[in-house]
Design a protein around this motif. Structure first.
Motif: not given
Length: 248
Positions: A62-81
């Motif tokens: 399957e095709r997927y985009i991956a992010y690795c790290g803390n699932a919070s927002n302040d550090k890596d902007g996971v919500d924006q991702l």
């Protein structure tokens, strides 16, 4: 040994050190501006172990985009991702998003989980939780794109994302934001896909480019070459040893 103290006390302690290792040019400039002797400040790049990806081949699936790290927002902007992916997903309905890393324990409110539900992405966005270090190389290698939508905050300005080194070592296309010292190492459209921070539409455009461009994996391979040269643990370790021996 630095004592627990105020910022001014900490900086005074730093001035007494024989040397100070920092991870970015921006951090070096910060300490220079606080009166630390420039000859005492040494930049040591973030390092990665390239052997972690030895004999790791891409497995079709399957095709997927991956992010690795803390699932919070302040550090890596996971919500924006997640928000960016919700737009990309309309153009590429077969692509999924995997968010790999620690997440709140059961029973604790998790805003990003609610965000996924509200955007109607429950069947496309998956929070995998912690993954063992032995499994991680294969998961990252199998991804179609690796993403880091880091906002332009203080941590991004002075730090450097260690996950970026492993992203690059996969040889996969990497989509990141133009924050901190990242542009000193990577070029947009040459060795990575680089979006302006805090501009959702730009990050979406870069995700789409990475998924559709015919030369995405050529760009990924050039990114890998950057990691092998600039974030090589042997080279950076030798730098540290040489500095210590020179100061004796």
């Amino acid at each position: 040994r630095l004592r627990k103290t105020t910022v001014s006390g900490y900086l005074n302690d730093c001035k007494k050190l024989s040397g100070l290792f920092v991870i970015s040019n921006n951090l070096r400039e910060y300490f220079l501006g606080k009166g630390i002797d420039e000859n005492k400040i040494h930049i040591v790049n973030m390092t990665v172990d390239s052997t972690r990806f030895d004999n790791v081949s891409k497995h079709p699936g399957e095709r997927y985009i991956a992010y690795c790290g803390n699932a919070s927002n302040d550090k890596d902007g996971v919500d924006q991702l997640i928000k960016a992916f919700s737009i990309t997903s309309k153009a590429y309905p077969d692509v999924k998003l995997y968010i790999i890393g620690p997440k709140p324990a059961s029973g604790i409110k998790f805003p990003n989980n609610e965000l996924v539900k509200n955007l109607g992405l429950s069947d496309k966005v998956f929070f995998s939780g912690m993954v063992s270090s032995s499994e991680m190389p294969q998961i990252l290698k199998n991804a179609s794109v690796l993403a880091l939508n880091r906002p332009n905050n203080m941590q991004a300005k002075y730090g450097f994302p260690t996950k970026l080194g492993e992203y690059l070592l996969t040889g996969n296309p990497v989509v990141i934001t133009r924050v901190g010292n990242i542009p000193l190492f990577l070029q947009d459209g040459v060795s990575a896909f680089i979006a302006n921070p805090d501009q959702p539409e730009d990050f979406v455009a870069k995700l789409n480019q990475a998924l559709e461009s015919k030369n995405s994996y050529e760009i990924g391979e050039r990114g890998r070459a950057v990691a092998l040269k600039e974030f090589n643990y042997k080279i950076e370790t030798k730098k540290i040893i040489d500095i210590i021996l020179c100061d004796r």
